[in-house]
Design an enzyme around this catalytic site. Structure first.
Site, PDB file in Angstrom:
ATOM      1  N   LYS A  61       0.816  -1.347  -0.002  1.00  0.00           N
ATOM      2  CA  LYS A  61       0.199  -0.129   0.304  1.00  0.00           C
ATOM      3  C   LYS A  61       1.098   1.171   0.056  1.00  0.00           C
ATOM      4  O   LYS A  61       2.004   1.298   0.675  1.00  0.00           O
ATOM      5  CB  LYS A  61      -1.090  -0.075   1.029  1.00  0.00           C
ATOM      6  CG  LYS A  61      -0.286   0.398   2.867  1.00  0.00           C
ATOM      7  CD  LYS A  61       0.256   1.127   3.367  1.00  0.00           C
ATOM      8  CE  LYS A  61       0.653   1.845   4.201  1.00  0.00           C
ATOM      9  NZ  LYS A  61       1.649   2.638   4.927  1.00  0.00           N
ATOM     10  N   PRO A 116      10.531  -4.860   0.352  1.00  0.00           N
ATOM     11  CA  PRO A 116      11.611  -3.837   1.805  1.00  0.00           C
ATOM     12  C   PRO A 116      10.476  -4.730   2.940  1.00  0.00           C
ATOM     13  O   PRO A 116       9.381  -4.291   2.761  1.00  0.00           O
ATOM     14  CB  PRO A 116      11.807  -2.777   1.461  1.00  0.00           C
ATOM     15  CG  PRO A 116      10.119  -2.109   0.155  1.00  0.00           C
ATOM     16  CD  PRO A 116       9.892  -3.404  -0.867  1.00  0.00           C
ATOM     17  N   VAL A 117      11.319  -4.673   3.335  1.00  0.00           N
ATOM     18  CA  VAL A 117      10.678  -5.021   5.042  1.00  0.00           C
ATOM     19  C   VAL A 117      10.958  -3.642   5.755  1.00  0.00           C
ATOM     20  O   VAL A 117       9.059  -3.738   6.199  1.00  0.00           O
ATOM     21  CB  VAL A 117      12.369  -5.680   5.316  1.00  0.00           C
ATOM     22  CG1 VAL A 117      11.207  -6.045   6.915  1.00  0.00           C
ATOM     23  CG2 VAL A 117      12.514  -7.347   5.064  1.00  0.00           C
ATOM     24  N   GLY A 157       7.302   1.242   5.018  1.00  0.00           N
ATOM     25  CA  GLY A 157       6.570   1.891   4.943  1.00  0.00           C
ATOM     26  C   GLY A 157       5.022   1.574   3.501  1.00  0.00           C
ATOM     27  O   GLY A 157       4.235   2.552   3.712  1.00  0.00           O
ATOM     28  N   GLY A 172       4.696  -5.915   5.862  1.00  0.00           N
ATOM     29  CA  GLY A 172       4.600  -7.226   6.529  1.00  0.00           C
ATOM     30  C   GLY A 172       2.684  -7.072   7.130  1.00  0.00           C
ATOM     31  O   GLY A 172       2.651  -8.292   7.400  1.00  0.00           O
ATOM     32  N   SER A 173       2.221  -6.499   7.121  1.00  0.00           N
ATOM     33  CA  SER A 173       0.516  -6.295   6.985  1.00  0.00           C
ATOM     34  C   SER A 173       0.446  -6.706   6.086  1.00  0.00           C
ATOM     35  O   SER A 173      -0.464  -7.664   6.244  1.00  0.00           O
ATOM     36  CB  SER A 173       0.497  -4.759   7.237  1.00  0.00           C
ATOM     37  OG  SER A 173       0.569  -3.502   8.388  1.00  0.00           O
ATOM     38  N   ASP A 223      -2.149  -1.198  10.019  1.00  0.00           N
ATOM     39  CA  ASP A 223      -2.351  -1.109   8.951  1.00  0.00           C
ATOM     40  C   ASP A 223      -2.512  -2.746   8.344  1.00  0.00           C
ATOM     41  O   ASP A 223      -2.287  -2.374   7.380  1.00  0.00           O
ATOM     42  CB  ASP A 223      -1.205   0.384   8.099  1.00  0.00           C
ATOM     43  CG  ASP A 223      -0.141  -0.119   8.293  1.00  0.00           C
ATOM     44  OD1 ASP A 223       0.453  -1.605   8.812  1.00  0.00           O
ATOM     45  OD2 ASP A 223       1.276  -0.022   7.783  1.00  0.00           O
TER      46      ASP A 223
HETATM   47  O1  C5P Z   1      -0.345  -0.434  14.979  1.00  0.00           O
HETATM   48  P1  C5P Z   1       1.147  -0.903  14.773  1.00  0.00           P
HETATM   49  O2  C5P Z   1       1.770  -1.770  15.281  1.00  0.00           O
HETATM   50  O3  C5P Z   1       1.875  -0.698  12.911  1.00  0.00           O
HETATM   51  O4  C5P Z   1       2.065   0.301  15.337  1.00  0.00           O
HETATM   52  C1  C5P Z   1       3.771   0.111  15.325  1.00  0.00           C
HETATM   53  C2  C5P Z   1       3.970   1.729  16.344  1.00  0.00           C
HETATM   54  O5  C5P Z   1       3.833   2.910  15.979  1.00  0.00           O
HETATM   55  C3  C5P Z   1       3.101   1.514  17.732  1.00  0.00           C
HETATM   56  O6  C5P Z   1       2.956   1.100  18.713  1.00  0.00           O
HETATM   57  C4  C5P Z   1       3.007   2.926  17.726  1.00  0.00           C
HETATM   58  O7  C5P Z   1       3.915   3.235  18.311  1.00  0.00           O
HETATM   59  C5  C5P Z   1       2.914   3.751  16.732  1.00  0.00           C
HETATM   60  N1  C5P Z   1       1.689   4.022  15.947  1.00  0.00           N
HETATM   61  C6  C5P Z   1       0.947   5.355  16.526  1.00  0.00           C
HETATM   62  N2  C5P Z   1       0.189   5.234  15.554  1.00  0.00           N
HETATM   63  C7  C5P Z   1      -0.802   5.041  15.352  1.00  0.00           C
HETATM   64  C8  C5P Z   1      -0.584   3.551  14.473  1.00  0.00           C
HETATM   65  C9  C5P Z   1       1.181   3.686  15.149  1.00  0.00           C
HETATM   66  O8  C5P Z   1       1.403   6.117  17.345  1.00  0.00           O
HETATM   67  N3  C5P Z   1      -1.870   5.830  14.830  1.00  0.00           N
END
Ligand code: C5P
Length: 314
Positions: A10, A96-97, A100, A104-105, A138
């Site tokens: 994405k 890429p790992v 962005g 992984g999602s 995501d």
């Molecule tokens: O949900 P995900 O595992 O991708 O989030 C990784 C980290 O990114 C969270 O632990 C948080 O620190 C940060 N995050 C955030 N606000 C979001 C999504 C992610 O602060 N809306």
């Protein structure tokens, strides 16, 4: 028989970061767009007395234990379904790992689809989105696919009308950006710039309004949208807030964005990066942009946007 599922990527067409919430996540407004650029996830599963999960990948950077997003997804889905199963997941990496691009999602979402097909599971839509959100903010978007509005912490997803298919160039600089760190940097910037909660909220509202205007086909300034809401979004001024904290740390990424912008409808950082993308009205402009990015010593993929119907039917 093993089930092979394409695991798409994405980009974010605009991303506004709001307040830090009590749960440690940030309020977001974003528009996700799925791309054809993909990994492949192959799932083999059979019901058993006790659950055993194995993750395999030739890519040594992929964790093969409970830290893996596909592992988490399989574990959560089996608990939700009330089944035990022996499950093997093979992940073929092309993406890429830590880029962005939600790779992984996407792997986690593909693992769920593969698991469902293998075991004949039929989890209800809301349950699927719920466990996807538990795996990561995501992940749910990949269960919707196409052009998707992301609210909440990004996990509350709503299908938008699909944008017309467009050519896309993804540039993958060899820079690692930590998403949690980028969010922390955003908070620090907010403190420095004395961003009040009201001003922070206003940023989210502004992007929401731009999205609503873009997708309702109503132009604030008039003119022909040529059937592409992205043009209206660009005209209204979408941006990715992460650029404000990531570009000053990695000025090279800003330069790559400028390279992608030539001939593009829109170019930006994707998520917290370090991947950047450009969207183009035709394949030739995309090919030319990829050549320029590679000439600057950066890896570039030419791909295209993928619609909801294509993603779900795959
Ligand atoms: O949900 P995900 O595992 O991708 O989030 C990784 C980290 O990114 C969270 O632990 C948080 O620190 C940060 N995050 C955030 N606000 C979001 C999504 C992610 O602060 N809306």
């Amino acid at each position: 028989m093993p089930t092979r599922v394409s695991s798409y990527s994405k980009i974010n067409l605009g991303l506004a970061i709001g307040a830090l919430r009590a749960d440690g996540f940030h309020q977001l407004v974003t528009v996700y767009q799925t791309l054809a650029l993909s990994d492949a996830v192959t799932v083999t599963a059979r019901r058993a007395v006790k659950t055993a999960i194995t993750i395999r990948s030739k890519d040594a950077r992929i964790p093969t234990d409970g830290r893996n997003t596909a592992w988490k997804m399989v574990e959560f889905a089996l608990v939700k379904a009330g089944f035990a199963a022996v499950v093997e997941v093979e992940i073929e990496k092309n993406l890429p790992v830590q880029g962005g691009l939600g790779a992984g999602s996407g792997n986690a979402a593909a693992a769920l689809v593969g698991l469902e097909r293998e075991l004949g599971l039929n989890l209800a839509g809301p349950s699927r989105l719920e466990i996807a959100a538990e795996v990561g903010s995501d992940v749910p978007l990949f269960l919707v696919g196409g052009t998707v509005l992301g609210l909440g912490r990004g996990e509350a997803v709503y299908p938008l009308p699909d944008l017309p298919e467009m050519a896309c160039v993804v540039a993958v600089p060899e820079v690692g950006v930590s998403t949690p760190q980028a969010f922390l940097d955003w908070d620090r910037l907010g403190v420095q710039e004395k961003l009040t909660p009201e001003a922070s909220h206003a940023r989210l509202s502004k992007l929401s309004r731009a999205i609503a205007a873009g997708f309702s086909g109503v132009s604030a300034v008039g003119g022909d949208l040529a059937g592409n809401p992205l043009l209206e979004l660009v005209r209204t001024g979408i941006e990715n807030d992460f650029e404000k904290v990531v570009f000053p740390l990695h000025p090279r990424l800003r330069e790559i964005k400028h390279i992608l912008e030539v001939g593009a409808v829109y170019a930006a950082l994707s998520g917290s990066g370090s991947a950047l993308f450009g969207l183009y009205a035709d394949d030739q402009s995309a090919e030319q942009a990829a050549v320029r990015v590679r000439a600057a010593g950066v890896k570039a993929f030419v791909t295209r946007t993928i619609s909801r119907a294509e993603l779900v039917d795959d």
